[in-house]
Enzyme design. Structure first.
Site, mmCIF file in Angstrom:
data_model
loop_
_atom_site.group_PDB
_atom_site.id
_atom_site.type_symbol
_atom_site.label_atom_id
_atom_site.label_comp_id
_atom_site.label_asym_id
_atom_site.label_seq_id
_atom_site.Cartn_x
_atom_site.Cartn_y
_atom_site.Cartn_z
ATOM 1 N N LYS A 16 45.582 -38.060 54.554
ATOM 2 C CA LYS A 16 45.296 -39.427 54.102
ATOM 3 C C LYS A 16 46.437 -40.387 54.438
ATOM 4 C CE LYS A 16 44.968 -38.539 49.671
ATOM 5 N NZ LYS A 16 45.253 -37.102 49.620
ATOM 6 N N ARG A 91 42.128 -41.371 41.436
ATOM 7 C CA ARG A 91 42.112 -39.908 41.396
ATOM 8 C C ARG A 91 41.378 -39.377 40.174
ATOM 9 N NH1 ARG A 91 47.248 -39.298 44.715
ATOM 10 N NH2 ARG A 91 47.620 -37.102 44.997
ATOM 11 N N ARG A 130 54.985 -29.512 55.734
ATOM 12 C CA ARG A 130 55.514 -30.819 55.349
ATOM 13 C C ARG A 130 56.734 -30.658 54.427
ATOM 14 N NH1 ARG A 130 51.488 -34.962 52.553
ATOM 15 N NH2 ARG A 130 52.025 -33.972 50.604
ATOM 16 N N ARG A 136 59.910 -32.914 50.307
ATOM 17 C CA ARG A 136 59.320 -33.441 49.073
ATOM 18 C C ARG A 136 59.430 -32.398 47.982
ATOM 19 N NH1 ARG A 136 53.666 -36.702 49.546
ATOM 20 N NH2 ARG A 136 53.343 -35.562 47.614
ATOM 21 N N ARG A 147 48.340 -28.896 42.498
ATOM 22 C CA ARG A 147 47.780 -30.169 42.986
ATOM 23 C C ARG A 147 46.370 -29.987 43.540
ATOM 24 N NH1 ARG A 147 52.326 -31.204 46.773
ATOM 25 N NH2 ARG A 147 51.244 -33.006 47.585
#
Ligand code: AMP
Length: 189
Positions: A16, A91, A130, A136, A147
């Site tokens: 996204k 969300r 990632r 992160r 998640r």
């Protein structure tokens, strides 16, 4: 006519953010990412950042009231009048209702909800990659699993909300960035 008021819906790792950034540049409209805004608030140590951090580190959703406030403030800014790409908001069902109310207040309507599908195994691989690249703190395996569960339980049902409004387009998020971007462009036409 290309849609200019849209949201991208998809599990963590579906691409996204990458797609929203690229599309925002090509259409000249802002990418509105609540995740990016919350991370900036955490970094800056603002009251919102302090409220959000523990939820984000666990891979849980930040409370609706906090996120809705952040999204509303951003959507009300002048640059969003020409269009926007919501990335990671809404969300939850409560956030989707709040978005409906915000847009009504602004006198505009959502033209597209693009739902990006990617299977779970691919998502975990992408997120772990990632994590290694961006560092992160919420990209470790346990948080990633959390998640994904949160997405399935709380966010995926929004697909029905937008299908019922006739603005939903679903597409496959597997492929190169260019391939997925072309599918999105076609879905906006
Ligand atoms: P993202 O970058 O969109 O994956 O968001 C990273 C984290 O920020 C999420 O795991 C949540 O903790 C929080 N977050 C971002 N957007 C929202 C939202 N719309 N509602 C609740 N929490 C959010």
């Amino acid at each position: 006519m290309t849609a200019r008021r849209m949201l991208l819906l998809g599990p963590p790792g579906a691409g996204k953010g990458t797609q929203a950034e690229r599309l925002g540049k090509s259409l000249g409209i802002p990418q509105i990412s609540t995740g990016d805004m919350l991370r900036a608030a955490v970094q800056a140590g603002t009251p919102i950042g302090r409220q959000a951090q523990a939820f984000m580190d666990r891979g849980e959703l930040v409370p609706d009231a906090v996120v809705i406030g952040v999204a509303e403030e951003r959507l009300s800014q002048p640059d969003a009048r020409r269009g926007f790409i919501l990335d990671g908001f809404p969300r939850t069902a409560a956030q989707a209702s709040a978005l409906d109310a915000m847009l009504e207040k602004l006198g505009v309507s959502l033209e597209r909800c693009i739902a990006i599908h990617v299977d779970a195994d691919q998502l975990v691989q992408r997120l772990l990659k990632r994590a290694a690249i961006e560092g992160r703190t919420d990209d470790n395996e346990e948080t990633i699993r959390n998640r994904m569960r949160v997405y399935r339980e709380q966010t995926q049902p929004l697909v029905d909300h937008y299908r019922a409004r006739g603005v939903l387009r679903e597409l496959d998020g597997v492929g190169t960035v260019d391939e997925v971007a072309a599918r999105i462009e076609a879905a906006l036409a």
